[in-house]
Design an enzyme around this catalytic site. Structure first.
Site, PDB file in Angstrom:
ATOM      1  N   ASP A   1       0.725  -0.987   0.112  1.00  0.00           N
ATOM      2  CA  ASP A   1      -0.116  -0.042   0.021  1.00  0.00           C
ATOM      3  C   ASP A   1       0.940   1.305   0.134  1.00  0.00           C
ATOM      4  O   ASP A   1       2.038   1.092   0.229  1.00  0.00           O
ATOM      5  CB  ASP A   1      -1.055  -0.064   1.177  1.00  0.00           C
ATOM      6  CG  ASP A   1      -2.176   0.895   1.121  1.00  0.00           C
ATOM      7  OD1 ASP A   1      -2.452   1.248   0.160  1.00  0.00           O
ATOM      8  OD2 ASP A   1      -2.528   1.527   2.257  1.00  0.00           O
TER       9      ASP A   1
ATOM     10  N   GLU B   1       2.637   4.778  -4.255  1.00  0.00           N
ATOM     11  CA  GLU B   1       2.408   5.729  -5.361  1.00  0.00           C
ATOM     12  C   GLU B   1       3.798   6.372  -5.775  1.00  0.00           C
ATOM     13  O   GLU B   1       4.151   6.659  -7.122  1.00  0.00           O
ATOM     14  CB  GLU B   1       1.226   6.638  -5.360  1.00  0.00           C
ATOM     15  CG  GLU B   1      -0.114   6.048  -5.530  1.00  0.00           C
ATOM     16  CD  GLU B   1      -0.324   5.059  -4.193  1.00  0.00           C
ATOM     17  OE1 GLU B   1      -1.218   4.322  -4.412  1.00  0.00           O
ATOM     18  OE2 GLU B   1       0.129   5.289  -3.261  1.00  0.00           O
TER      19      GLU B   1
ATOM     20  N   ASP C   1      -9.041   3.590  -2.449  1.00  0.00           N
ATOM     21  CA  ASP C   1     -10.065   3.904  -1.010  1.00  0.00           C
ATOM     22  C   ASP C   1     -11.166   4.604  -1.914  1.00  0.00           C
ATOM     23  O   ASP C   1     -11.431   5.689  -1.925  1.00  0.00           O
ATOM     24  CB  ASP C   1      -9.330   4.949  -0.468  1.00  0.00           C
ATOM     25  CG  ASP C   1      -8.013   4.584   0.254  1.00  0.00           C
ATOM     26  OD1 ASP C   1      -8.039   3.305   0.515  1.00  0.00           O
ATOM     27  OD2 ASP C   1      -7.212   5.348   0.807  1.00  0.00           O
TER      28      ASP C   1
END
Length: 829
Positions: A421, A424, A495
C-alpha cells in the site's frame, strides 16, 4: 606585474561578459525551444537491417522494428536514442518473415499480418492490414513533435472511432472525447470521475470500421492521452520526458490484441487457490481476540471464507516489520490458529521506514544504503503513518534484495499474503520532490522518470521475496502499479466510497484493467469510506461473487461491514452468493489458468467479445460484463425495482431458472433484492463442485459439469493442480479440453494432460435445455438421464410473517453420473 594584473582583470571582465552573453543566448534558445513546436522533420537517411530500420531525422533519430508478425515498435527521440531498457516489456523481438523496401518517398514494412508505411517528408507512420485497409495513421499535418522535453504523437481520428482500456481509468467504456493523465496518485475517497488514480498502464485499444488495434506507450514519465478531448482532429499520446517509444499491435480480435500485449509485458503466475476465496478485512481488526472472533463467526454462520487481512494497526506505532505486542502478543500462535480454521493471513506493508535510532529496519536500511536520495546524497525523508520516513529504492537490485530479506520477519510469523500500500509513492503533502534520485537498475534518473514504476518494483520485490522464502505461491496485492504489474501481483482500486456510483465506476475500472492485461483485480466491497445502505451493501456483496479478488473492506470509524452486520436477510443473501462463488471455484480457477496462458481477464468488458456492437457502449449497458466466457453479469444500483439489460448476440439462459433470452435485444427486467441478474451463454461448459467452507476443505469426489444447449460450438479448458505450490511448472497438473459440438450433438473430453490425477473420481453431467433427451452414450456405454432440478441459491427464510421472502428458483435439468476417466471421453446425446 601591473600589466599582467590588468590583462588578467580584463580577461575576467571580457570572459564574464562572454559568459553572460552566452548564458543569455542559451536561455533565449531554451525559451524559444520551450515555446515552439519542434517536429521530427524529414528523413535524412535510413538503413535497413533484418527486421529493423534505423533512421536519421532532421531533428533526431528513429528506429522502427518488426517485433512479431502483428507488432511493430516505433522509437523516436530528438537526440541519440538511449539504451534499450524497460521495466514493462520483457519480450524480445521474434524472428519474423518480413519485407522492408524503400524509395524516395517512403519505407514499407510488411509481415503476413501487418504493413507499416513510413513517410519520409515528413517522418510519419501509417499502419495497414495486408489487404490495404487503413488501421491507424499519424495526423499528416502534426505527426510527431516536441515542446521542450515533452514529446507527442498525433494520430488521425477515424470516423466513429472508439477507444477502450488505458488501465485504471474512470469514465465511460468508450473514452472518445476525453483526456487522461498517467501519474500514480493517492486520492483518498476519490470522486467517481477522478483522474489520475493509483496505477498507470499506457495501453489502449482503438476500434473503427470493423478493425481493432492496440498502442502501448512504453514511457514511465508522466504521460497524457487525448482521445479527441477539446478537438475534433486527432487523438494523441505524449510524455513529459524520454523517448516516444510505442508498440503498435494489430489483430482481428480484441482478445488477441490483449494476448499480444501481454506477450510483451508478461502474464500472471497462477495465484494460490485460497486467494480466490472470500476475504474479510477492516481498517483495522485488532487485537488478536477480535481477529479470531471474526474468523470464528464466519465459521459459525457458515459463510465460506479463506482470508483475514490486517491493516496498519497490527504494527507497533505503524512501523514496518513489527507487531504491536499489546494487541498481538503471539502473532505466530494466532496465525497458526487461523490456519487450523482454514484461514490465511494477509498483512499490509508500506514502503516508508521510520527514521528512528534503534529501529531494526531503519538501522539495516542505513547500513545497506538502500534508501532513495536527494541529488546531494542525503537520504530523502517524507512523512507517512509512522512519521518521518526513508524509502527503499526498489529500482535497485540492492534495494529489492534488502526488502526480500526483511519480509522474513512477517513470513516467519505465519503470514501468507503481502498487501503493498501507499506505494504511489504516497506521502503527506503528495508532492515528492523531483530532484530525488533513483538507481533505475543502473540507469540513474530522477523522480520524474521513476515515480510511476516505484510500485511495480515494490510488488516485484514482495513477490520474488515471498516466493523464495515460502517456497510456495504467495498472495501479493498492490494499490499502485505500471504496465506489467500482472506478472507479480493482484491490484485493487483503492479507497473507494460507499456509494452506488462508486460501485458501478469500480466495475468499469475492473473492466478497463482487464482490457489492459490485468486479470487479478478487485475493489473494496461495500465501499471503503462511508457507510453503505442495506440495499447497496447487498448488491455489492452479490457482485463481489463475480469479481476476481473478493474482499470486503471498510474504513476506521465506519459501521461494521461483515455480512451479519446488516440483518438476517442480508446475511442469507450474502451467504448465498459467497457459497455460489465456492461452488464455482473449478470454473474460476480454470479461468485464471487461461489468464496465465493468454492474458485474457477474468472480468471481461463486453468490448472483448462483442467489439463492434454499438449497444454495449451505451452508458445504460456499459457496466455489464462477462465473468469468464460464460456468465453475463448486470450490476444493479441499490433501490432499483427495474433495469434495462442488453443481451448480446446469441442465446442466454437465466442462471436461476433457465428462462431463455434471445440476443441482440434489450429487455426491462423486474428486480428482486435476493437475486443479481446473471445469465449463462448458450453452449457454455461450466464445471462446479460441492460447497466447501474454505479451500482447505476438500469437496466431494464428484465434479458437476453443466452444459447449456446452444447453436454454436464451444471449448472449455478445465484445469486442476494443488493450488499451493509451483509443482505445476514441472508438469504436476491435470488439464483437459472439453468441446461441445451442437452439429454432432456431442461433448468430447480430450485425454487429460499433465502428471497429476484429478481430484474428482466421478463426473455428474448436468444438461440445461436438452428437453426430451432420455439417455446418452459415454464411449459407447448407455447412461439413462434422470430428470432433476438444480438450485444455485438457497431460499431466503421468511423472517417476518407479514414480509416477503424468496423461494429458491430451480432449473429443470437432465443429469447422470459416470466415472471420470483420464483418457478421451466422447459423449453422444
Amino acid at each position: 606585474m601591473g600589466s599582467n594584473v590588468f590583462a588578467w582583470s580584463y580577461w575576467k571582465v571580457m570572459n564574464k561578459r562572454t559568459f553572460f552573453l552566452m548564458s543569455a543566448c542559451a536561455m533565449s534558445i531554451c525559451s524559444f525551444a520551450q515555446n515552439t513546436v519542434m517536429r521530427a522533420g524529414k528523413i535524412k537517411s535510413a538503413s535497413i537491417k533484418a527486421q529493423e530500420v534505423k533512421i536519421t531525422l532532421e531533428n533526431g533519430e528513429a528506429n522502427v522494428t518488426v517485433y512479431s508478425p502483428s507488432i511493430i515498435r516505433v522509437r523516436l527521440n530528438n537526440q541519440q536514442l538511449a539504451d534499450d531498457f524497460s521495466y514493462a516489456v520483457i519480450a524480445k523481438p521474434v524472428e519474423t518473415k518480413s519485407t522492408i523496401t524503400q524509395n524516395s518517398n517512403e519505407i514499407v514494412i510488411s509481415t503476413d499480418s501487418l504493413k507499416a508505411v513510413i513517410g519520409k517528408n515528413p517522418f510519419s507512420v501509417a499502419f495497414y492490414t495486408p489487404a490495404g485497409e487503413l488501421i491507424n495513421e499519424d495526423e499528416k499535418g502534426l505527426t510527431s513533435s516536441w515542446i521542450g522535453t515533452e514529446v507527442t504523437d498525433y494520430k488521425k481520428m477515424q470516423e466513429g472511432e472508439r477507444f477502450v482500456g488505458l488501465g485504471e481509468k474512470t469514465g465511460n467504456l468508450d473514452r472518445r472525447g476525453f483526456g487522461y493523465t498517467n501519474w500514480n496518485s493517492d486520492f483518498f475517497g476519490y470522486a467517481a470521475n477522478q483522474d489520475p488514480l493509483y496505477a498507470s498502464i499506457p495501453f489502449y485499444i482503438g476500434i473503427h470500421h470493423g478493425l481493432n488495434y492496440g498502442i502501448f506507450l512504453d514511457n514511465t514519465y508522466e504521460t497524457d492521452f487525448n482521445f479527441g478531448a477539446s478537438n475534433d482532429r486527432f487523438s494523441s499520446f505524449s510524455a513529459k520526458g524520454g523517448e516516444l517509444n510505442y508498440y503498435f499491435i494489430y489483430n482481428k480480435k480484441v482478445a488477441d490484441i490483449i494476448s499480444s500485449y501481454t506477450s510483451l509485458t508478461g502474464r500472471m503466475q497462477l495465484p494460490p487457490l485460497w486467494s480466490l476465496g472470500y476475504q474479510q478485512n477492516r481498517y483495522s481488526y485488532y487485537p488478536d481476540t477480535e481477529v479470531l472472533r471474526i474468523a470464528q463467526t464466519l465459521r459459525e454462520k457458515k459463510i465460506p471464507a479463506d482470508g483475514i487481512t490486517l491493516d496498519i494497526h497490527y504494527m507497533e506505532n505503524y512501523k514496518l516489520f513489527t507487531w504491536n505486542k499489546e494487541r498481538f502478543a503471539d502473532p505466530k500462535a494466532m496465525n497458526e490458529k487461523l490456519q487450523s480454521m482454514g484461514f490465511k493471513t494477509t498483512v499490509i506493508v508500506d514502503p516508508g521506514i521510520k527514521v528512528e535510532k534503534g529501529y531494526e529496519a531503519y538501522e539495516s536500511g542505513l547500513k545497506n544504503d538502500v534508501f532513495i536520495k536527494y541529488s546531494d546524497g542525503q537520504n530523502y525523508t517524507g512523512q507517512v503513518w509512522p512519521g518521518w520516513c526513508h524509502f527503499p529504492d526498489f529500482t535497485s537490485e540492492k534495494g529489492r534484495n534488502w526488502w526480500k530479506g526483511e519480509l522474513k520477519y512477517l513470513t516467519n510469523t505465519g503470514v501468507s499474503g503481502i498487501w503493498n500500500d501507499m506505494n504511489e509513492i504516497s506521502t503527506w503533502g503528495q508532492k515528492m520532490p523531483n530532484n530525488v534520485l533513483f538507481n533505475y537498475d543502473s540507469h540513474p534518473t530522477t523522480h520524474l522518470q521513476a515515480h510511476n514504476v516505484y510500485a511495480l518494483q515494490m510488488a516485484r520485490s514482495s513477490y520474488e521475496g515471498a516466493r523464495a522464502i515460502l517456497n510456495k505461491r504467495p498472495f501479493i496485492l498492490t494499490r499502485a502499479g505500471f504496465a506489467g504489474l500482472q506478472r507479480y501481483t493482484a491490484i485493487w482500486t483503492g479507497d473507494n466510497r460507499a456509494e452506488d456510483d462508486h460501485m458501478l465506476a469500480g466495475v468499469r475500472l475492473l473492466n478497463s484493467l482487464g482490457l489492459s492485461g490485468v486479470p487479478f483485480t478487485g475493489m473494496d466491497i461495500g465501499g471503503f469510506t462511508g457507510n453503505p445502505s442495506v440495499g447497496l451493501y447487498t448488491r455489492w456483496m452479490q457482485l463481489g461473487a463475480f469479481i476476481p479478488y473478493f474482499r470486503n473492506h471498510t474504513q476506521l470509524n465506519t459501521k461494521s461491514s461483515e455480512p451479519w452486520a446488516f440483518g438476517e436477510e442480508v446475511l442469507e443473501i450474502s451467504r448465498n452468493y459467497i457459497s455460489l462463488r465456492y461452488k464455482l471455484l473449478p470454473y474460476l480457477y480454470s479461468t485464471f489458468y487461461e489468464a496465465s496462458q493468454d492474458g485474457l481477464p477474468v472480468v471481461r468488458s463486453l468490448a472483448i467479445d462483442y467489439t463492434h456492437d454499438s449497444k454495449i457502449y451505451e452508458p445504460v449497458f456499459q457496466n455489464q460484463f462477462t465473468f469468464g466466457k460464460s456468465f453475463l453479469v448486470a450490476p444493479v444500483e441499490s433501490g432499483k425495482d427495474f433495469m434495462k439489460i442488453y443481451f448480446p448476440k446469441g442465446k442466454w439462459y437465466n442462471l436461476y431458472n433457465d428462462a431463455e433470452e434471445s440476443g441482440g435485444k434489450e429487455k426491462i427486467e423486474e428486480l428482486t433484492i435476493q437475486k443479481l441478474p446473471v445469465y449463462v451463454k448458450e453452449s457454455s461448459i461450466i464445471p462446479m463442485q460441492s460447497l466447501i467452507q474454505s479451500t482447505v476443505e476438500k469437496p466431494t469426489d464428484t465434479l458437476s459439469i453443466h452444459v447449456y444447449k446452444g447453436s454454436v460450438p464451444n471449448t472449455f479448458v478445465y484445469y486442476e493442480d494443488d493450488g499451493t505450490t509451483y509443482d505445476y511448472e514441472a508438469g504436476s497438473f491435470y488439464k483437459r479440453s472439453m468441446t461441445y459440438d451442437p452439429a454432432t450433438n456431442t461433448i468430447v473430453m480430450n485425454k487429460a494432460e499433465g502428471k497429476a490425477a484429478s481430484s474428482f473420481k466421478n463426473i455428474a453431467l448436468i444438461l440445461h435445455g436438452f428437453d426430451g433427451l432420455g439417455n446418452i452414450k459415454v464411449n459407447g456405454t448407455n447412461y439413462s438421464l434422470q430428470d432433476g432440478s438444480i438450485s444455485f441459491l438457497s431460499a431466503i427464510s421468511k423472517f417476518d410473517p407479514q414480509g416477503t421472502f424468496s423461494n429458491a428458483d430451480g432449473c429443470k435439468v437432465k443429469m447422470t453420473v459416470f466415472r471420470n476417466e483420464s483418457g478421451e471421453m466422447k459423449i453422444v446425446m
